[in-house]
Each structure stands twice: as structure tokens, then as C-alpha cells.
Design a protein around this motif. Structure first.
Motif, short mmCIF file in Angstrom:
data_model
loop_
_atom_site.label_atom_id
_atom_site.label_comp_id
_atom_site.label_asym_id
_atom_site.label_seq_id
_atom_site.Cartn_x
_atom_site.Cartn_y
_atom_site.Cartn_z
N ALA A 178 0.85 -1.21 0.00
CA ALA A 178 0.00 0.00 0.00
C ALA A 178 0.88 1.25 0.00
CB ALA A 178 -0.92 0.00 1.22
N ALA A 179 1.99 1.19 0.75
CA ALA A 179 2.90 2.34 0.82
C ALA A 179 3.51 2.61 -0.55
CB ALA A 179 3.99 2.07 1.85
N ILE A 180 3.96 1.55 -1.21
CA ILE A 180 4.59 1.71 -2.53
C ILE A 180 3.58 2.31 -3.50
CG2 ILE A 180 5.50 0.45 -4.54
CD1 ILE A 180 6.84 -1.47 -2.54
N ALA A 181 2.31 1.79 -3.46
CA ALA A 181 1.29 2.32 -4.38
C ALA A 181 1.06 3.79 -4.10
CB ALA A 181 0.00 1.52 -4.24
N CYS A 182 1.03 4.20 -2.83
CA CYS A 182 0.67 5.60 -2.61
C CYS A 182 1.81 6.58 -2.81
CB CYS A 182 -0.15 5.78 -1.37
SG CYS A 182 0.35 5.82 0.20
N ILE B 74 9.04 5.24 4.60
CA ILE B 74 9.16 4.65 3.27
C ILE B 74 9.13 5.78 2.26
CG2 ILE B 74 8.12 3.06 1.58
CD1 ILE B 74 6.88 1.57 3.99
N VAL B 75 10.20 5.89 1.50
CA VAL B 75 10.31 7.00 0.55
C VAL B 75 10.56 6.46 -0.85
CG1 VAL B 75 11.19 8.64 2.28
CG2 VAL B 75 12.80 7.20 1.03
N ARG B 76 10.32 7.31 -1.85
CA ARG B 76 10.52 6.89 -3.24
C ARG B 76 11.95 6.50 -3.49
NH1 ARG B 76 7.71 12.08 -4.98
NH2 ARG B 76 5.59 11.57 -4.40
N GLY C 279 2.27 8.54 -6.21
CA GLY C 279 1.48 9.73 -6.53
C GLY C 279 1.88 10.93 -5.68
N LYS C 280 0.86 11.61 -5.10
CA LYS C 280 1.15 12.86 -4.36
C LYS C 280 1.71 12.62 -2.97
CE LYS C 280 -2.39 15.75 -6.50
NZ LYS C 280 -3.83 15.93 -6.37
N VAL C 281 1.42 11.44 -2.41
CA VAL C 281 1.85 11.18 -1.03
C VAL C 281 3.38 11.13 -0.99
CG1 VAL C 281 1.67 9.57 0.92
CG2 VAL C 281 -0.27 9.86 -0.64
#
Ligand SMILES: Nc1ncnc2c1ncn2[C@@H]1O[C@H](COP(=O)(O)OP(=O)(O)O)[C@@H](O)[C@H]1O
Ligand SMILES: CC(=O)N[C@@H](CCC(=O)OP(=O)(O)O)C(=O)O
Length: 253
Positions: A215-219, A251-253, A222-224
């Protein structure tokens, strides 16, 4: 924020006081909650067998009745009452109310039954509730696009989808461990998407942590900007997570 069923009973009153303090400082909170352990307890009491396939509960209509009763009826109201005890305003609802969460069957529905993936979130409704000064408290039961079929949605998945559709800055995942731990049980302060994939492949991330990181990776696509995983039993986790005080795992990009 996602509040996990694993930690709800252990959340101290100060957790909700901290939330009220943040609200007074102008920080808007939206809660999506779980309740997996309470659902399992009630299913067992009723003599209904329950089973998980890759972290998702096998769900038929009988299980769904219990999921909805426990999440929308019991857990949702406990959280609303606890927030209200601090003097803050809270409004409980599920994804069914006002077509808040629209869902479609997951790709492995042949294995897990009436489990849904989120297709749409009624962000205007959430913004309206927030605009009236209430903290929305959302149970992860969704409705199909025809409005007739209910779906059981993993609470991490639902929270990630709500965060994405609202375009929030940060999602805080409140659970029963102090963050993502490596094989030596050390909490990792920051992890990237690439590291997560490696840790799933090696088995260092397993079970209930998998839907959280997915869920973290999916969000964060985008803007999160970041997702923070924290232990709800530690003092003032919310304000520490928001003020970047090195708590939990980011958790960061
Ligand atoms: N690498 C990891 N670091 C920390 N916890 C992990 C990890 N991998 C798996 N877990 C498990 O994930 C659990 C949290 O998920 P879950 O029990 O589903 O909680 P919740 O009800 O909060 O969603 C932890 O209690 C732990 O057993
Ligand atoms: C499809 C599916 O598995 N739904 C979950 C919904 C609750 C949940 O996710 O609660 P936690 O966050 O406490 O695990 C379930 O039935 O247990």
C-alpha cells in the motif's frame, strides 16, 4: 492514518490526546482502521471457519456479515468514542456510506471470494466531513459500482487508496511493531521501494507487513510524499512522526 487491529486495544488515551493536539494545531487527520483479530475472534465464537490467502481473508457472504458487523459496528464506534473523550469531534462511517469506497473484485477472487480492490474514493465526502470539524473514522468495507455488492477490503489497502485519492502529504501506519525490522530485528529508519522488494524476496518482510508496504509503494507513486510505520503503544508517535523526530520507518521513493 491507518490504525491496525493488532494495536487498537493497546493504544493509550494519550495517543488520542496527541491527535486532538495536532488537530488544534491545524493538522487534518483522517483515519482508516482495521480489526482483523477482532473479526477472527467473532468468527471463531460463531463457529465460522476463517482462513487467509497471502494476507487476505477468504470471504463469503457469511464472513462478510461478520466483517461488517465487527468493523462498522464495534471497532469503528470504539475509535469514535475514544476520540470524542478527548473533546475532539469524530464521525464514523464505512466505505458503504455515501459510496465512500467503490471496489471491484481482486484479481485472485477465485481464491479469496468477496475481497475488493479500491477503484474510487468519494474524496468530496471526506473533505466535507473534515470541513465540518470532524475527524472521519472509516471502516474498510467497499461497495461495487452497482451499489449492490459489498466487499471486504484489507485495511492497509483501503488506507493507501484513501491517502492517494485525498492527495495527503503523509500516511502514518500505526501497528504493533516499532517499524520495519531487518533480519537482526533492528528497526530501519528509512527504506526505499527497491529495498522493500529485496526484503520481501528474502523473507525479511512477511505476513501482515506485506500489505502495508505494498500500500505504501502504491501511494508514494502519486502525491503522497512518505509513509511512516510506527508502533501505536509508544508515547506521542503521531506528533513525532509528523515532526520528523526519527521514529519508526519512513518509506520514501
Ligand atoms: N520486517 C518486518 N518488520 C516488522 N514486522 C514485520 C516484518 N515482517 C513481518 N512483520 C509482521 O507484521 C506484523 C504487523 O502486521 P499485522 O499483524 O497485520 O498488523 P496490523 O493489524 O497493524 O495491520 C508485525 O506484528 C510482524 O509480525
Ligand atoms: C480482505 C481482508 O483481509 N480484510 C481484513 C479487513 C480488516 C483488516 O485489514 O484489519 P487489520 O488491519 O487489523 O489487519 C480482514 O478481514 O481481516
Amino acid at each position: 492514518m491507518k490504525c491496525g487491529g493488532s494495536t487498537l486495544a493497546a493504544l493509550p488515551g494519550s495517543f488520542f490526546e496527541d491527535m486532538k493536539q495536532l488537530q488544534d494545531e491545524g493538522i487534518v487527520t483522517v483515519i482508516v482502521h482495521g480489526g482483523g483479530p477482532a473479526i477472527s475472534d467473532t468468527l471463531t465464537k460463531l463457529g465460522i471457519e476463517t482462513e487467509f490467502v497471502n494476507g487476505l481473508r477468504k470471504t463469503n457472504e457469511a464472513v462478510l456479515d461478520v466483517v461488517e458487523m465487527v468493523l462498522s459496528g464495534q471497532i469503528n464506534k470504539v475509535i469514535v468514542r475514544r476520540i470524542q473523550l478527548t473533546g475532539a469531534a469524530a464521525l464514523g462511517l464505512s466505505g458503504v456510506d455515501g459510496h465512500l469506497i467503490e471496489a471491484q473484485p481482486v484479481s485472485n477472487a477465485h481464491e479469496v471470494g468477496l475481497v475488493g480492490d479500491v477503484t474510487k474514493v468519494n474524496a468530496e465526502l471526506i473533505q466535507g466531513i473534515v470541513g465540518m470539524g470532524y475527524i472521519p473514522v472509516i471502516a474498510p468495507v467497499g461497495l461495487g459500482s452497482d451499489g449492490g455488492q459489498r466487499y471486504n477490503i484489507n485495511a492497509d489497502t483501503a488506507a493507501g487508496a484513501v491517502a492517494s485519492h485525498l492527495g495527503v502529504e503523509r500516511m502514518i501506519v500505526v501497528t504493533d511493531v516499532p517499524g520495519i525490522m531487518n533480519g537482526e530485528k533492528q528497526v530501519l529508519p528509512v527504506v526505499s521501494v527497491a529495498q522493500i522488494e529485496d526484503m520481501i524476496a528474502s523473507g525479511e518482510i512477511y505476513g501482515g507487513m506485506i500489505p502495508k508496504v505494498r500500500a505504501a509503494i502504491a501511494c508514494i507513486q502519486g502525491k503522497v510524499q512518505e509513509v511512516v510505520i510506527v508502533n501505536g503503544a509508544e508515547p506521542q508517535v503521531l506528533s513525532k512522526a509528523l515532526k520528523g523526530e526519527g521514529i519508526g520507518t519512513r518509506i520514501v521513493r
